[in-house]
Scaffold this active site. Sequence first.
Site, PDB file in Angstrom:
ATOM      1  N   ASP A  11       0.565  -1.152  -0.259  1.00  0.00           N
ATOM      2  CA  ASP A  11      -0.017   0.306  -0.054  1.00  0.00           C
ATOM      3  C   ASP A  11       0.672   1.041   0.011  1.00  0.00           C
ATOM      4  OD1 ASP A  11      -2.037   1.798   0.184  1.00  0.00           O
ATOM      5  OD2 ASP A  11      -2.080   1.823   2.746  1.00  0.00           O
ATOM      6  N   SER A  12       0.606   2.397  -0.167  1.00  0.00           N
ATOM      7  CA  SER A  12       1.152   3.925  -0.076  1.00  0.00           C
ATOM      8  C   SER A  12       1.430   4.319   1.834  1.00  0.00           C
ATOM      9  CB  SER A  12       0.217   4.749  -1.036  1.00  0.00           C
ATOM     10  OG  SER A  12      -0.848   5.231   0.144  1.00  0.00           O
ATOM     11  N   TYR A  43      -0.378   8.905  -2.627  1.00  0.00           N
ATOM     12  CA  TYR A  43      -0.719   8.203  -4.157  1.00  0.00           C
ATOM     13  C   TYR A  43      -1.911   9.036  -4.898  1.00  0.00           C
ATOM     14  CZ  TYR A  43       2.886   4.065  -3.769  1.00  0.00           C
ATOM     15  OH  TYR A  43       3.660   3.643  -3.525  1.00  0.00           O
ATOM     16  N   GLY A  44      -2.784   8.702  -3.809  1.00  0.00           N
ATOM     17  CA  GLY A  44      -4.128   9.990  -4.458  1.00  0.00           C
ATOM     18  C   GLY A  44      -4.191  10.592  -5.389  1.00  0.00           C
ATOM     19  N   CYS A  74      -4.705  -1.437  -2.465  1.00  0.00           N
ATOM     20  CA  CYS A  74      -4.357   0.300  -2.059  1.00  0.00           C
ATOM     21  C   CYS A  74      -5.465  -0.190  -3.404  1.00  0.00           C
ATOM     22  CB  CYS A  74      -3.550   0.382  -2.154  1.00  0.00           C
ATOM     23  SG  CYS A  74      -3.206   2.082  -2.773  1.00  0.00           S
ATOM     24  N   ASN A  75      -6.839   0.842  -3.006  1.00  0.00           N
ATOM     25  CA  ASN A  75      -7.369   1.449  -3.992  1.00  0.00           C
ATOM     26  C   ASN A  75      -6.881   1.852  -5.359  1.00  0.00           C
ATOM     27  OD1 ASN A  75     -10.795   0.982  -2.396  1.00  0.00           O
ATOM     28  ND2 ASN A  75      -9.556   1.351  -1.825  1.00  0.00           N
ATOM     29  N   THR A  76      -6.069   3.329  -4.706  1.00  0.00           N
ATOM     30  CA  THR A  76      -5.282   3.593  -5.865  1.00  0.00           C
ATOM     31  C   THR A  76      -4.714   3.102  -6.980  1.00  0.00           C
ATOM     32  OG1 THR A  76      -5.949   5.465  -3.954  1.00  0.00           O
ATOM     33  CG2 THR A  76      -4.314   5.779  -5.898  1.00  0.00           C
ATOM     34  N   CYS A 183     -10.702   3.731   0.152  1.00  0.00           N
ATOM     35  CA  CYS A 183      -9.615   3.574   0.593  1.00  0.00           C
ATOM     36  C   CYS A 183      -8.931   2.674   1.616  1.00  0.00           C
ATOM     37  CB  CYS A 183      -8.681   5.414   0.739  1.00  0.00           C
ATOM     38  SG  CYS A 183      -7.377   5.584   1.089  1.00  0.00           S
ATOM     39  N   HIS A 185      -6.501   3.461   4.017  1.00  0.00           N
ATOM     40  CA  HIS A 185      -6.987   3.875   4.680  1.00  0.00           C
ATOM     41  C   HIS A 185      -7.967   4.296   5.747  1.00  0.00           C
ATOM     42  CE1 HIS A 185      -2.724   4.615   3.136  1.00  0.00           C
ATOM     43  NE2 HIS A 185      -2.568   5.471   4.217  1.00  0.00           N
TER      44      HIS A 185
HETATM   45  N1  DGL Z   1      -4.591   3.480   0.852  1.00  0.00           N
HETATM   46  C1  DGL Z   1      -4.843   4.636  -0.489  1.00  0.00           C
HETATM   47  C2  DGL Z   1      -6.001   3.407  -0.763  1.00  0.00           C
HETATM   48  O1  DGL Z   1      -6.758   2.898  -1.061  1.00  0.00           O
HETATM   49  C3  DGL Z   1      -4.060   4.767  -0.502  1.00  0.00           C
HETATM   50  C4  DGL Z   1      -4.228   6.815  -0.250  1.00  0.00           C
HETATM   51  C5  DGL Z   1      -3.005   7.998  -0.855  1.00  0.00           C
HETATM   52  O2  DGL Z   1      -2.224   7.126  -0.730  1.00  0.00           O
HETATM   53  O3  DGL Z   1      -3.334   8.787  -1.353  1.00  0.00           O
HETATM   54  O4  DGL Z   1      -6.290   4.385  -1.896  1.00  0.00           O
END
Ligand code: DGL
Length: 259
Positions: A11-12, A43-44, A74-76, A183, A185
């Site tokens: 993940d990020s 990462y977003g 991580c969804n992104t 996300c 997080h």
């Molecule tokens: N945890 C991440 C997600 O599921 C990325 C969050 C990020 O780094 O912006 O999208």
Amino acid sequence: MINKNPIGLFDSGIGGTSIWKEIHQLLPSEDTIYLADSKNAPYGQKSKEEIIELSCKNTEFLLDQNCKLIVVACNTATTNAIKELRAKYNVPFIGIEPAIKPAALHSKTQKIGILATKGTLNSELFYKNVEQYQDIQIIEQIGFGLVELIEGGKIDSAEMHELLLKYLNPMVQANIDYLVLGCSHYPYLIPQIKKIIPKKITIIDSGEAVARQTKKVLEEVVGMNENTHLSKNLFYTNTNPEVLKEILENKYPIIAQDF
Ligand code: DGL
């Protein structure tokens, strides 16, 4: 089929541990390696090209440690890079995408809310997903600043409460009955979110579904680790390990190194 190699997750940052917890609960005898690329979070806000590049770097780190399957926690990274990862590497990938489908199927008010990063909400994969639910009003909100606060250990802070109020109040006023956390997080914000939204709104995330899919792919394709010994779980971070340590309730040693 037996395969004793570890499952890799990245993940990020620390958010994907919400997915790791679901996987570890469902598959306790599997060894795991978790990579928190917190140095490059969030990462977003990054471009698709940057997200692909970082996802490849993380994948290669995990493949160097013989991971048998990679969970993009991580969804992104999933919505921007999983196609490229699958094309480039010869290992199964499990991705995580916002759980729009169950929310859309069960909504009675025909209105659902989704909180996710800019990278996820602007991705082609997300667009294709929501396109299928024309009858549902989907209120999208970018969670600007939330990941930064979580990574900074400020989950239960006044700043967090202010941001969540700003993002969630319009959804409540619009009469949503499902809130999708898009996300990895954000599941750590559920106690704070519950202070803001009424009980009748159901909060959903994709953690359990990802764990079930991981189990299925291990059973059918990759092979399971059927040891009865306690599993080995390694956590790597490329920043200060304190917040990761805390989110794992000090139960696991953290390896801090640059990658
Ligand atoms: N945890 C991440 C997600 O599921 C990325 C969050 C990020 O780094 O912006 O999208």
